[in-house]
Scaffold this active site. Structure first.
Site, PDB file in Angstrom:
ATOM      1  CB  SER A 141      -0.971  -0.037   1.184  1.00 13.27           C
ATOM      2  OG  SER A 141      -1.973   0.938   1.049  1.00 13.27           O
ATOM      3  CG  ASP A 190      -6.787  -3.045  -2.863  1.00 12.67           C
ATOM      4  OD1 ASP A 190      -7.439  -2.251  -2.160  1.00 12.67           O
ATOM      5  OD2 ASP A 190      -5.555  -3.177  -2.781  1.00 12.67           O
ATOM      6  CG  HIS A 205      -5.750  -2.531   0.891  1.00 13.39           C
ATOM      7  ND1 HIS A 205      -5.067  -2.134  -0.234  1.00 13.39           N
ATOM      8  CD2 HIS A 205      -5.170  -1.886   1.922  1.00 13.39           C
ATOM      9  CE1 HIS A 205      -4.124  -1.276   0.099  1.00 13.39           C
ATOM     10  NE2 HIS A 205      -4.154  -1.109   1.410  1.00 13.39           N
TER      11      HIS A 205
END
Length: 181
Positions: free
Chosen positions: A68, A119, A161
């Site tokens: 991320s 995601d 995610h």
């Protein structure tokens, strides 16, 4: 990474969090990047690379791996570094629009890009857009061009995610190949 700073994060109601840069919304919009913190974080990572090289580590043995924000920071640091590192692994990553001006040539090292199809925090389209940005660098004449296989983009069906065992196994295999283990 022990060098990741603790900062207030707007998305978390201003709470102090381990964070490379501030995020106002998820998914982040192109105009909502904390450019000053990105610059500081990139400088921190590049300083760590330089310190390792100065201590005798072969620069080709250095790989930046991030998830991320860590992936975004790794990409920004690696793609603007004067050191030709071994490669980058991006997990659910992207390249913030505000930092793209600093990236002027295609990477001479490999990138493994892993992203889940579900995601919602950093949508797959952000990763694909950044991949396209990197590939376009070589087409604009700013660099000699990407060699075949420089970017390996892998998607993981149904993954949100987060990471999963398949993704981690793919990373281990890719790193083993790159390091010729």
């Amino acid at each position: 990474l022990k060098h990741r700073p603790i900062r207030p994060v707007s998305w978390n109601q201003g709470m102090l969090r381990p964070s490379w840069f501030n995020v106002w919304n998820l998914p982040p919009t192109p105009s909502e990047y904390d450019e000053e913190s990105i610059k500081k974080s990139v400088s921190t990572i590049q300083g760590l690379i330089r310190r390792e090289v100065d201590a005798g580590t072969n620069v080709k043995d250095i790989f930046l791996v991030g998830f991320s924000q860590g992936a975004a920071t790794s990409l920004c640091a690696g793609l603007t570094s004067q050191d030709e590192i071994g490669g980058i692994v991006s997990l659910s990553g992207w390249i913030p629009e505000a930092h793209r001006h600093a990236i002027y040539c295609a990477p001479p090292f490999p990138i493994l890009w892993c992203h889940g199809t579900n995601d919602k925090e950093i949508p797959l389209s952000y990763g694909r857009d950044a991949e396209g940005f990197i590939k376009a660098l070589s087409k604009e004449g700013a660099s000699p061009g990407l060699q075949a296989g420089v970017i390996t983009f892998k998607t993981y069906e149904g993954l949100d995610h987060s990471t999963n065992d398949t993704e981690l196994e793919d990373i281990a295999a890719w790193l083993s190949t790159q390091l010729q283990l």
